[in-house]
Write a protein that holds these residues in place. Structure first.
Motif, PDB file in Angstrom:
ATOM      1  N   UNK A  33      19.608  29.058 -14.760  1.00 35.46           N
ATOM      2  CA  UNK A  33      18.435  28.175 -13.794  1.00 35.46           C
ATOM      3  C   UNK A  33      18.935  26.755 -14.165  1.00 35.46           C
ATOM      4  N   UNK A  34      18.742  25.783 -15.029  1.00 34.13           N
ATOM      5  CA  UNK A  34      19.157  24.097 -14.676  1.00 34.13           C
ATOM      6  C   UNK A  34      21.187  24.109 -15.245  1.00 34.13           C
ATOM      7  N   UNK A  35      21.779  24.986 -14.902  1.00 36.06           N
ATOM      8  CA  UNK A  35      23.573  24.881 -15.208  1.00 36.06           C
ATOM      9  C   UNK A  35      23.624  23.687 -13.856  1.00 36.06           C
ATOM     10  N   UNK A  36      23.140  23.443 -12.978  1.00 30.35           N
ATOM     11  CA  UNK A  36      23.161  22.273 -11.532  1.00 30.35           C
ATOM     12  C   UNK A  36      21.976  21.394 -11.505  1.00 30.35           C
ATOM     13  N   UNK A  37      21.340  21.677 -12.604  1.00 33.25           N
ATOM     14  CA  UNK A  37      20.668  20.612 -12.824  1.00 33.25           C
ATOM     15  C   UNK A  37      20.150  19.653 -14.193  1.00 33.25           C
ATOM     16  N   UNK A  38      19.570  19.676 -15.183  1.00 33.43           N
ATOM     17  CA  UNK A  38      19.398  19.284 -15.819  1.00 33.43           C
ATOM     18  C   UNK A  38      20.989  19.259 -16.964  1.00 33.43           C
ATOM     19  N   UNK A  41      22.922  17.422 -14.963  1.00 35.52           N
ATOM     20  CA  UNK A  41      23.328  15.828 -15.268  1.00 35.52           C
ATOM     21  C   UNK A  41      23.803  15.361 -17.102  1.00 35.52           C
ATOM     22  N   UNK A  42      23.003  16.000 -18.523  1.00 34.02           N
ATOM     23  CA  UNK A  42      23.641  15.820 -19.175  1.00 34.02           C
ATOM     24  C   UNK A  42      24.865  15.685 -19.351  1.00 34.02           C
ATOM     25  N   UNK A  43      25.453  16.226 -18.905  1.00 33.26           N
ATOM     26  CA  UNK A  43      27.417  16.609 -19.250  1.00 33.26           C
ATOM     27  C   UNK A  43      27.783  15.191 -18.577  1.00 33.26           C
ATOM     28  N   UNK A  44      27.098  15.173 -17.335  1.00 31.28           N
ATOM     29  CA  UNK A  44      28.007  14.149 -16.491  1.00 31.28           C
ATOM     30  C   UNK A  44      27.120  12.715 -17.534  1.00 31.28           C
ATOM     31  N   UNK A  45      26.330  12.155 -17.799  1.00 35.91           N
ATOM     32  CA  UNK A  45      25.847  11.040 -18.572  1.00 35.91           C
ATOM     33  C   UNK A  45      26.337  10.776 -19.903  1.00 35.91           C
ATOM     34  N   UNK A  76      24.400   6.133 -21.671  1.00 40.88           N
ATOM     35  CA  UNK A  76      23.255   6.560 -23.276  1.00 40.88           C
ATOM     36  C   UNK A  76      22.405   6.720 -23.346  1.00 40.88           C
ATOM     37  N   UNK A  77      21.571   5.459 -23.118  1.00 43.10           N
ATOM     38  CA  UNK A  77      20.113   5.968 -22.461  1.00 43.10           C
ATOM     39  C   UNK A  77      19.764   6.705 -21.399  1.00 43.10           C
ATOM     40  N   UNK A  78      20.170   6.722 -20.366  1.00 41.01           N
ATOM     41  CA  UNK A  78      20.069   7.592 -19.756  1.00 41.01           C
ATOM     42  C   UNK A  78      19.807   9.285 -20.456  1.00 41.01           C
ATOM     43  N   UNK A  79      21.468   9.385 -20.805  1.00 39.70           N
ATOM     44  CA  UNK A  79      22.133  11.010 -22.148  1.00 39.70           C
ATOM     45  C   UNK A  79      20.543  10.598 -23.211  1.00 39.70           C
ATOM     46  N   UNK A  80      19.922   9.804 -24.061  1.00 39.42           N
ATOM     47  CA  UNK A  80      19.137  10.661 -24.493  1.00 39.42           C
ATOM     48  C   UNK A  80      17.996  10.702 -23.477  1.00 39.42           C
ATOM     49  N   UNK A  81      17.300  10.181 -22.557  1.00 38.62           N
ATOM     50  CA  UNK A  81      16.663  10.463 -21.938  1.00 38.62           C
ATOM     51  C   UNK A  81      16.366  11.906 -21.361  1.00 38.62           C
ATOM     52  N   UNK A  82      17.272  12.464 -20.991  1.00 40.73           N
ATOM     53  CA  UNK A  82      17.951  13.844 -20.613  1.00 40.73           C
ATOM     54  C   UNK A  82      17.292  15.440 -21.700  1.00 40.73           C
ATOM     55  N   UNK A  83      17.900  13.799 -22.825  1.00 40.42           N
ATOM     56  CA  UNK A  83      17.917  15.258 -24.436  1.00 40.42           C
ATOM     57  C   UNK A  83      16.694  15.006 -24.672  1.00 40.42           C
ATOM     58  N   UNK A  84      15.383  14.169 -24.211  1.00 45.17           N
ATOM     59  CA  UNK A  84      13.919  14.029 -24.792  1.00 45.17           C
ATOM     60  C   UNK A  84      13.127  15.300 -24.015  1.00 45.17           C
ATOM     61  N   UNK A  85      14.015  15.303 -22.515  1.00 46.34           N
ATOM     62  CA  UNK A  85      13.641  15.827 -21.488  1.00 46.34           C
ATOM     63  C   UNK A  85      13.606  17.282 -22.033  1.00 46.34           C
ATOM     64  N   UNK A  86      14.901  17.510 -22.317  1.00 45.28           N
ATOM     65  CA  UNK A  86      15.804  19.258 -22.748  1.00 45.28           C
ATOM     66  C   UNK A  86      14.982  19.490 -23.792  1.00 45.28           C
ATOM     67  N   UNK A  87      14.525  18.330 -24.959  1.00 48.94           N
ATOM     68  CA  UNK A  87      13.744  18.592 -25.994  1.00 48.94           C
ATOM     69  C   UNK A  87      12.463  19.362 -25.003  1.00 48.94           C
TER      70      UNK A  87
END
Length: 120
Positions: A33-38, A41-45, A76-87
């Motif tokens: 259910x995160x395929x089109x969301x997080x 986003x993570x893949x794009x950033x 990169x900063x966007x990715x770091x934020x998204x990784x933290x959300x995923x964590x």
């Protein structure tokens, strides 16, 4: 004749390509259910980082190059934020998050240093 002056020789591009590959492998385990969301986003950033390094390399003039390097840094900063959300959502195991985050921090330091060097 092959041009030896290429963005592929830049260590920051190489390391960011490795990070993208690691990210793509990791997000395969995220809930569907995160395929089109997080996940998206993570893949794009992540993809944006080496893409902007490469695109900036091909531009005329330092001003344009710096602009694309700064876009890569922002991604990169966007990715770091998204990784933290995923964590925080428990999509990333602590060990995997730490490894990805450390790799991203290394790229951050390299990009920041490279930008400063070009500005000087």
């Amino acid at each position: 004749m092959e041009n030896n002056n290429t963005f592929r020789k830049l260590l920051i591009w190489q390391k960011s390509m490795t990070l993208v590959t690691e990210i793509y492998k990791e997000v395969k385990t995220f809930p569907s259910d995160e395929l089109y969301a997080l996940t998206s986003q993570i893949k794009r950033s992540a993809t944006s980082i080496p893409s902007n390094i490469a695109e900036g390399y091909g531009r005329e003039g330092l001003k344009d190059y710096l602009r694309f390097l700064n876009i890569a840094l922002s991604s990169l900063f966007e990715l770091q934020t998204q990784m933290e959300i995923a964590y925080n959502l428990k999509y990333l195991k602590e060990e995997n998050f730490n490894a990805l985050y450390e790799n991203s921090r290394e790229i951050e330091r390299m990009l920041t240093s490279f930008i400063k060097k070009i500005k000087a």
